[in-house]
Write a protein that holds these residues in place. Structure first.
Motif, PDB file in Angstrom:
ATOM      1  N   ASN A 176      11.285   7.578   2.187  1.00 55.07           N
ATOM      2  CA  ASN A 176      10.232   8.449   1.530  1.00 55.07           C
ATOM      3  C   ASN A 176       9.290   7.935   0.438  1.00 55.07           C
ATOM      4  N   LEU A 177       8.524   6.985   0.732  1.00 59.94           N
ATOM      5  CA  LEU A 177       7.342   6.506  -0.156  1.00 59.94           C
ATOM      6  C   LEU A 177       7.984   5.560  -1.060  1.00 59.94           C
ATOM      7  N   PHE A 178       6.954   4.744  -1.515  1.00 55.07           N
ATOM      8  CA  PHE A 178       7.385   3.588  -2.498  1.00 55.07           C
ATOM      9  C   PHE A 178       7.260   4.104  -3.868  1.00 55.07           C
ATOM     10  N   ILE A 179       8.451   3.882  -4.592  1.00 53.72           N
ATOM     11  CA  ILE A 179       8.411   4.273  -5.915  1.00 53.72           C
ATOM     12  C   ILE A 179       7.636   3.308  -6.847  1.00 53.72           C
ATOM     13  N   ASP A 180       7.527   1.907  -6.335  1.00 50.05           N
ATOM     14  CA  ASP A 180       6.855   1.075  -7.172  1.00 50.05           C
ATOM     15  C   ASP A 180       5.453   0.881  -6.951  1.00 50.05           C
ATOM     16  N   VAL A 181       4.870   1.890  -5.958  1.00 50.70           N
ATOM     17  CA  VAL A 181       3.434   1.746  -5.718  1.00 50.70           C
ATOM     18  C   VAL A 181       2.832   3.051  -6.488  1.00 50.70           C
ATOM     19  N   THR A 182       1.807   2.774  -7.469  1.00 47.63           N
ATOM     20  CA  THR A 182       1.705   3.838  -8.213  1.00 47.63           C
ATOM     21  C   THR A 182       0.990   5.086  -7.449  1.00 47.63           C
ATOM     22  N   THR A 183       0.240   4.814  -6.489  1.00 46.59           N
ATOM     23  CA  THR A 183      -0.429   5.960  -5.691  1.00 46.59           C
ATOM     24  C   THR A 183       0.659   6.650  -5.269  1.00 46.59           C
ATOM     25  N   ASP A 184       1.815   6.093  -4.688  1.00 45.37           N
ATOM     26  CA  ASP A 184       2.914   6.793  -4.050  1.00 45.37           C
ATOM     27  C   ASP A 184       3.924   7.529  -5.104  1.00 45.37           C
ATOM     28  N   ALA A 185       3.945   6.737  -6.214  1.00 52.30           N
ATOM     29  CA  ALA A 185       4.733   7.445  -7.345  1.00 52.30           C
ATOM     30  C   ALA A 185       4.112   8.668  -8.150  1.00 52.30           C
ATOM     31  N   ALA A 186       3.019   8.629  -8.013  1.00 52.88           N
ATOM     32  CA  ALA A 186       2.172   9.791  -8.567  1.00 52.88           C
ATOM     33  C   ALA A 186       2.401  10.733  -7.564  1.00 52.88           C
ATOM     34  N   LYS A 187       2.619  10.674  -5.892  1.00 58.94           N
ATOM     35  CA  LYS A 187       2.558  11.621  -5.230  1.00 58.94           C
ATOM     36  C   LYS A 187       4.241  12.311  -5.328  1.00 58.94           C
ATOM     37  N   LEU A 188       5.220  11.306  -5.521  1.00 65.12           N
ATOM     38  CA  LEU A 188       6.566  11.702  -5.540  1.00 65.12           C
ATOM     39  C   LEU A 188       6.725  12.533  -6.947  1.00 65.12           C
ATOM     40  N   LYS A 189       5.883  12.469  -7.825  1.00 66.99           N
ATOM     41  CA  LYS A 189       6.044  13.344  -8.860  1.00 66.99           C
ATOM     42  C   LYS A 189       5.553  14.874  -8.651  1.00 66.99           C
ATOM     43  N   GLU A 233       7.643  14.962  12.744  1.00 65.31           N
ATOM     44  CA  GLU A 233       7.581  16.301  11.859  1.00 65.31           C
ATOM     45  C   GLU A 233       7.353  15.865  10.472  1.00 65.31           C
ATOM     46  N   ILE A 234       8.036  14.707   9.826  1.00 68.21           N
ATOM     47  CA  ILE A 234       7.825  14.314   8.619  1.00 68.21           C
ATOM     48  C   ILE A 234       6.097  14.096   8.468  1.00 68.21           C
ATOM     49  N   MET A 235       5.628  13.104   9.206  1.00 68.56           N
ATOM     50  CA  MET A 235       4.442  12.905   9.147  1.00 68.56           C
ATOM     51  C   MET A 235       3.577  13.985   9.300  1.00 68.56           C
ATOM     52  N   ALA A 236       3.704  14.991   9.913  1.00 70.32           N
ATOM     53  CA  ALA A 236       2.900  16.266  10.164  1.00 70.32           C
ATOM     54  C   ALA A 236       2.904  16.972   8.925  1.00 70.32           C
ATOM     55  N   ALA A 237       4.236  17.224   8.365  1.00 66.85           N
ATOM     56  CA  ALA A 237       4.325  17.961   6.843  1.00 66.85           C
ATOM     57  C   ALA A 237       3.438  17.286   5.931  1.00 66.85           C
ATOM     58  N   LEU A 238       3.469  15.974   5.889  1.00 67.01           N
ATOM     59  CA  LEU A 238       2.790  15.159   4.889  1.00 67.01           C
ATOM     60  C   LEU A 238       1.293  14.860   4.854  1.00 67.01           C
ATOM     61  N   LYS A 239       0.560  15.461   6.003  1.00 70.44           N
ATOM     62  CA  LYS A 239      -0.811  15.245   6.622  1.00 70.44           C
ATOM     63  C   LYS A 239      -1.669  15.478   5.397  1.00 70.44           C
ATOM     64  N   PRO A 240      -1.658  16.810   4.692  1.00 67.50           N
ATOM     65  CA  PRO A 240      -2.496  16.921   3.752  1.00 67.50           C
ATOM     66  C   PRO A 240      -2.749  15.701   2.441  1.00 67.50           C
ATOM     67  N   TYR A 241      -1.449  14.893   2.289  1.00 67.05           N
ATOM     68  CA  TYR A 241      -1.506  13.966   1.270  1.00 67.05           C
ATOM     69  C   TYR A 241      -2.098  12.413   1.568  1.00 67.05           C
ATOM     70  N   ASN A 242      -2.482  12.165   2.609  1.00 68.79           N
ATOM     71  CA  ASN A 242      -3.024  10.850   2.869  1.00 68.79           C
ATOM     72  C   ASN A 242      -1.881   9.655   2.698  1.00 68.79           C
ATOM     73  N   ILE A 243      -0.876  10.001   3.393  1.00 67.17           N
ATOM     74  CA  ILE A 243       0.182   8.930   3.179  1.00 67.17           C
ATOM     75  C   ILE A 243       0.206   8.200   4.275  1.00 67.17           C
ATOM     76  N   ILE A 244       0.273   6.930   3.923  1.00 66.75           N
ATOM     77  CA  ILE A 244       0.302   5.996   5.054  1.00 66.75           C
ATOM     78  C   ILE A 244       1.352   6.049   5.979  1.00 66.75           C
ATOM     79  N   ASP A 282       0.728  -1.335   0.186  1.00 69.63           N
ATOM     80  CA  ASP A 282      -0.058   0.005  -0.061  1.00 69.63           C
ATOM     81  C   ASP A 282       0.931   1.160  -0.018  1.00 69.63           C
ATOM     82  N   GLY A 283       2.110   1.230   0.283  1.00 66.96           N
ATOM     83  CA  GLY A 283       3.030   2.256   0.240  1.00 66.96           C
ATOM     84  C   GLY A 283       3.034   2.954   1.444  1.00 66.96           C
TER      85      GLY A 283
END
Ligand SMILES: [Zn+2]
Length: 242
Positions: A146-159, A111-122, A86-87
């Protein structure tokens, strides 16, 4: 002067994880360079040293030897994950980590999870593993995935630039908080572009000044279903919700 060692993983002949048109070595280099830039720009009494500032290959032992020799106060090794599922975001300390390493991990992760809060990251949690970078570093050391490169939902976020910015902000805030760094005079008045999202819909950028977020009134109001009136003579904006 506090010394921070940032270790961008992989590089050169070792690309790290690759999928969805992304390469781990490139993402972590971008994160490393920007974390250094922002920490040294916005905080007093901090020097950030990097394992690598270009696309070069380094053995793990070269990285920890350099950090130990430099007498860094903390080390943060930056990676992206792979392996499907699930990433999400996770961090690692050494299996028999010092109290200081645990504390660094806790502050940084939070602090990283707080900064990522708007993006629904597990949040995959604060983990321990027998990793070279955490085991062989003499100073408190944490590795972030920092997120999963091979999980499409995470990869879309990394872009997305705003997600990359959030990862950078989270690392910067976590490091500054752990080390008790003081913001430079005037750093707070720097106007940063703020990503504004209403009910999942992207609105024009706002900006941040002195801790206050200014948003485009009409765009935000209309996204909330309100009407905006404007009187140019009195420079009055009127928001009507009924
Ligand atoms: Zn990696």
């Amino acid at each position: 002067m506090k010394k921070v060692w940032i270790d961008g993983g992989h590089g050169g002949k070792d690309p790290g994880a690759g999928a969805n048109g992304l390469q781990e070595k490139n993402i972590v280099l971008t994160l490393s360079l920007e974390i250094k830039k922002q920490l040294e720009r916005d905080y007093e009494g901090v020097q950030v040293l990097l394992s690598r500032s270009t696309d070069v290959f380094l053995e793990l032992s070269e990285r920890t030897e350099a950090a130990n020799k430099a007498g860094a106060d903390i080390l943060v090794s930056i990676h992206c994950n792979a392996g499907g599922g699930d990433g999400g975001f996770e961090s690692f300390r050494y299996t028999s980590a010092s109290t200081a390493s645990r504390s660094l991990q806790n502050v940084l992760h939070t602090e990283i999870m707080a900064a990522l809060k708007p993006y629904n990251i597990i949040d995959r949690g604060q983990k321990a593993a027998n990793l070279h970078m955490c085991r062989e570093s003499k100073m408190p050391a944490v590795l972030t995935e920092n997120l999963f490169i091979d999980v499409t939902t995470d990869a879309a976020k990394l872009k997305r630039q705003d997600v990359i910015d959030a990862l950078i902000t989270g690392h910067v805030n976590g490091i500054a908080k752990y080390l008790g760094l003081k913001k430079k005079e005037g750093a707070a008045v720097v106007s940063d572009s703020v990503n504004v999202v209403v009910d999942g819909k992207q609105i024009k950028d706002g900006k941040l000044e002195d801790g206050v977020t200014y948003v485009p009134l009409r765009a935000v109001s209309e996204a909330l279903g309100a009407k905006v009136g404007w009187d140019n003579k009195t420079k009055t904006a009127t928001i009507t919700t009924k």
